[in-house]
Design a protein around this motif. Structure first.
Motif, mmCIF file in Angstrom:
data_model
loop_
_atom_site.group_PDB
_atom_site.id
_atom_site.type_symbol
_atom_site.label_atom_id
_atom_site.label_comp_id
_atom_site.label_asym_id
_atom_site.label_seq_id
_atom_site.Cartn_x
_atom_site.Cartn_y
_atom_site.Cartn_z
ATOM 1 N N GLY A 119 0.779 -1.223 0.000
ATOM 2 C CA GLY A 119 0.000 0.000 0.000
ATOM 3 C C GLY A 119 0.810 1.272 0.000
ATOM 4 O O GLY A 119 0.252 2.365 -0.067
ATOM 5 N N GLN A 120 2.131 1.168 0.085
ATOM 6 C CA GLN A 120 2.985 2.356 0.080
ATOM 7 C C GLN A 120 3.669 2.494 -1.281
ATOM 8 O O GLN A 120 4.019 1.492 -1.913
ATOM 9 N N ARG A 121 3.864 3.731 -1.689
ATOM 10 C CA ARG A 121 4.548 3.991 -2.955
ATOM 11 C C ARG A 121 6.032 4.202 -2.688
ATOM 12 O O ARG A 121 6.422 5.133 -1.976
ATOM 13 N N LEU A 122 6.853 3.344 -3.246
ATOM 14 C CA LEU A 122 8.296 3.481 -3.095
ATOM 15 C C LEU A 122 8.850 4.394 -4.176
ATOM 16 O O LEU A 122 8.340 4.416 -5.300
ATOM 17 N N PRO A 123 9.904 5.165 -3.871
ATOM 18 C CA PRO A 123 10.513 6.013 -4.893
ATOM 19 C C PRO A 123 11.024 5.186 -6.064
ATOM 20 O O PRO A 123 11.485 4.048 -5.871
ATOM 21 N N PRO A 124 10.941 5.715 -7.284
ATOM 22 C CA PRO A 124 11.435 4.971 -8.454
ATOM 23 C C PRO A 124 12.917 4.609 -8.299
ATOM 24 O O PRO A 124 13.721 5.422 -7.835
ATOM 25 N N GLY A 125 13.250 3.388 -8.653
ATOM 26 C CA GLY A 125 14.641 2.973 -8.651
ATOM 27 C C GLY A 125 15.208 2.615 -7.295
ATOM 28 O O GLY A 125 16.401 2.298 -7.182
ATOM 29 N N ILE A 126 14.414 2.639 -6.234
ATOM 30 C CA ILE A 126 14.944 2.331 -4.906
ATOM 31 C C ILE A 126 15.396 0.875 -4.863
ATOM 32 O O ILE A 126 14.713 -0.027 -5.343
ATOM 33 N N ALA A 127 16.578 0.665 -4.297
ATOM 34 C CA ALA A 127 17.147 -0.686 -4.260
ATOM 35 C C ALA A 127 17.174 -1.255 -2.849
ATOM 36 O O ALA A 127 17.563 -2.404 -2.649
ATOM 37 N N GLY A 128 16.768 -0.466 -1.866
ATOM 38 C CA GLY A 128 16.755 -0.964 -0.501
ATOM 39 C C GLY A 128 16.454 0.145 0.468
ATOM 40 O O GLY A 128 16.479 1.329 0.121
ATOM 41 N N PHE A 129 16.149 -0.239 1.703
ATOM 42 C CA PHE A 129 15.916 0.764 2.737
ATOM 43 C C PHE A 129 16.151 0.141 4.110
ATOM 44 O O PHE A 129 16.165 -1.085 4.276
ATOM 45 N N TYR A 130 16.325 1.020 5.070
ATOM 46 C CA TYR A 130 16.551 0.651 6.476
ATOM 47 C C TYR A 130 15.355 1.145 7.263
ATOM 48 O O TYR A 130 14.875 2.262 7.051
ATOM 49 N N ARG A 131 14.842 0.328 8.170
ATOM 50 C CA ARG A 131 13.671 0.705 8.943
ATOM 51 C C ARG A 131 13.894 0.381 10.417
ATOM 52 O O ARG A 131 14.286 -0.739 10.759
ATOM 53 N N ALA A 132 13.663 1.357 11.272
ATOM 54 C CA ALA A 132 13.789 1.166 12.716
ATOM 55 C C ALA A 132 12.493 1.635 13.359
ATOM 56 O O ALA A 132 12.275 2.838 13.544
ATOM 57 N N THR A 133 11.618 0.692 13.659
ATOM 58 C CA THR A 133 10.318 0.981 14.242
ATOM 59 C C THR A 133 10.059 -0.033 15.353
ATOM 60 O O THR A 133 10.856 -0.951 15.588
ATOM 61 N N PHE A 134 8.894 0.103 16.016
ATOM 62 C CA PHE A 134 8.567 -0.874 17.051
ATOM 63 C C PHE A 134 8.412 -2.269 16.452
ATOM 64 O O PHE A 134 8.568 -3.268 17.152
ATOM 65 N N GLY A 135 8.124 -2.347 15.164
ATOM 66 C CA GLY A 135 8.035 -3.656 14.519
ATOM 67 C C GLY A 135 9.370 -4.348 14.369
ATOM 68 O O GLY A 135 9.425 -5.557 14.109
ATOM 69 N N GLY A 136 10.458 -3.621 14.523
ATOM 70 C CA GLY A 136 11.783 -4.207 14.418
ATOM 71 C C GLY A 136 12.755 -3.302 13.686
ATOM 72 O O GLY A 136 12.356 -2.320 13.049
ATOM 73 N N ILE A 137 14.022 -3.627 13.786
ATOM 74 C CA ILE A 137 15.081 -2.882 13.106
ATOM 75 C C ILE A 137 15.642 -3.798 12.028
ATOM 76 O O ILE A 137 16.142 -4.889 12.322
ATOM 77 N N ALA A 138 15.547 -3.362 10.776
ATOM 78 C CA ALA A 138 15.919 -4.259 9.682
ATOM 79 C C ALA A 138 16.344 -3.463 8.469
ATOM 80 O O ALA A 138 15.954 -2.307 8.283
ATOM 81 N N ALA A 139 17.140 -4.118 7.638
ATOM 82 C CA ALA A 139 17.499 -3.600 6.317
ATOM 83 C C ALA A 139 16.870 -4.516 5.283
ATOM 84 O O ALA A 139 16.965 -5.748 5.384
#
Length: 467
Positions: free
Chosen positions: A61-81
């Motif tokens: 349901g989220q729109r990712l920027p064109p060409g994105i190859a990865g991201f890092y997320r640090a939320t209560f759901g967990g810290i992950a790449a």
């Protein structure tokens, strides 16, 4: 899945290749420790790394920027790449090293870095080449070079303060490219490292990044662009670092296969740990129910179903499934944490939830999510609550909610100077979004000693769990 002391890799790879990838990440971590002189505290949680063919599966349901190859997320759901394998192994590796550099920098609670240096540092080291007998870093990234060579740059003040339009892709690309070039110049020129250390000492005390730059690196900012362009054009200066080394010590890496159900349920389980658009929840629940029915005796599938029911379906059914799972695995911290969440969801009470959380923390003292949940079950002002919040922050300072919760507790105790220091890394984070803006407002109130304004601003703009 391949697991070491600091990483946990989920990827469709053979055992030997997965172990090699994790060993390289440990080698890269050691390089960052050596380069910064900052060893992180022992006992921090592992970083989860997911190599996936389609990043959209992780953020439905989220729109990712064109060409994105990865991201890092640090939320209560967990810290992950999360890294896409679609662009090829080399690009996936570069993106992963970039994202881990962010994780590494924000794990250190002793210092805050300006946004340009956060990105420049990550870009400088992401092209590292690690061989058994030598090490190289500082290689230019072709994508950054193209933007450097395209023409008009961001003004120095905009670069140093990260004052650019983040919705404008061109300005964002220039910010990354100029941050990398500035970092490269400071690392590779005479007196550059010493000046950079002095500059970072000033910004680490909360000084303005522009004024600190004028004081320690270049008094006349009008010269900065000319200096960097000359550096870019000088092949003798614009070089990478190479050194011989002894082969790194072999690190223990445990590899174990995930159950067959993980092929279709691993990423949905990641999604279930995060807030989800209510319009998407019914379809996800149906999907999990359907897939879990194919593996009736599989604990991984059953746990995923239990979480889906708890979050988006029949909470009492989810609780019953979790009870059976906890009975079979009484020291599994993740199951115990979810069982605590179930206790709150079905009205069993906070004392019951705390009992499960105590067991989770006995099994894994580094479970910062259990600590954050524990704090939420304790009354405001209780010393045990503040202690749990502080421990969660120390283990996972990359998570904005942990930063804000700890700063809130410090402000309530009238320890505003400590709250200011806690907030500064988030306030300067290039990826902090609205929470970075909130952290900056709170930091200013803390610097001014205005406790009432601090608490009022947090009550209006903070995450719901802090209100």
């Amino acid at each position: 899945m391949a697991e070491s002391a600091n990483f946990r890799l989920f990827a469709p790879l053979g055992a030997d290749e997965a172990a090699a990838r994790v060993a390289e990440l440990e080698d890269y971590r050691a390089l960052l420790v050596q380069a910064t002189g900052r060893a992180l505290p022992a006992g921090l949680p592992r970083l989860d790394v997911y190599l996936v063919p389609d990043l959209a599966a992780v953020v439905p349901g989220q729109r990712l920027p064109p060409g994105i190859a990865g991201f890092y997320r640090a939320t209560f759901g967990g810290i992950a790449a999360f890294v896409s394998t679609a662009a090829g192994a080399a690009q996936a590796r570069t993106v992963l090293l970039h994202e881990y550099a962010h994780h590494f920098m924000f794990a250190d609670t002793r210092v805050a870095y300006p946004a340009w240096y956060v990105e420049g540092f990550a870009d400088y080291f992401m092209t590292a080449r690690l061989a058994p007998n030598r090490i190289e870093f500082g290689h230019p990234d072709p994508h950054r070079l193209r933007w450097i060579d395209q023409g008009q740059w961001l003004r120095p003040e905009a670069l140093l303060r990260a004052a650019f339009d983040r919705q404008d892709p061109r300005q964002a690309e220039l910010f990354y490219a100029q941050s990398w070039l500035l970092t490269h110049w400071l690392f590779r020129t005479r007196d550059g490292p010493a000046k950079l250390r002095a500059y970072l000492a000033r910004t680490g005390r909360g000084e303005d990044p522009v004024e600190a730059f004028r004081s320690e690196i270049l008094p006349d900012l009008d010269r900065l662009e000319r200096t960097l362009r000359r550096y870019r054009e000088d092949p003798r200066a614009f070089a990478f670092f190479r050194a011989k080394r002894a082969p790194p010590a072999q690190v223990p890496v445990a590899v174990r296969p995930l159950p067959s159900s993980a092929e279709t349920l691993l990423l949905p389980r990641v999604v279930l740990a995060e807030p989800l658009d209510p319009r998407l929840a019914p379809a996800l629940l149906v999907r999990v129910r359907t897939e879990a029915a194919r593996f009736p005796e599989d604990p991984f599938a059953t746990a995923t179903l239990a979480i889906a029911e708890l979050q988006h379906g029949d909470a009492r059914k989810g609780t019953a499934l979790l009870d059976a799972l906890v009975a079979a695995s009484p020291a599994d911290p993740e199951l115990l944490r979810w069982r605590a969440a179930a206790a709150l969801a079905v009205g069993e009470g906070e004392a019951r939830a705390r009992a499960f959380l105590a067991r989770a923390l006995a099994a894994d003292p580094a479970d910062w999510r259990a600590l954050a949940m524990l704090a939420g079950t304790l009354p405001a002002g209780a010393p045990e609550r503040s202690e749990a919040i502080a421990r969660a922050w120390a283990l996972a300072p990359q998570v904005p909610a942990n930063v804000l919760a700890h700063a809130h507790a410090l402000a309530e105790a009238d320890r505003l100077s400590e709250a200011e220091a806690v907030l500064q890394p988030l306030a300067w984070s290039p990826h902090g979004g609205a929470l970075a803006g909130l952290a900056e407002r709170l930091r200013r109130h803390a610097a001014q000693g205005d406790r009432a304004a601090f608490l009022a601003a947090l009550a209006i703009g903070g995450p719901a769990q802090l209100r």
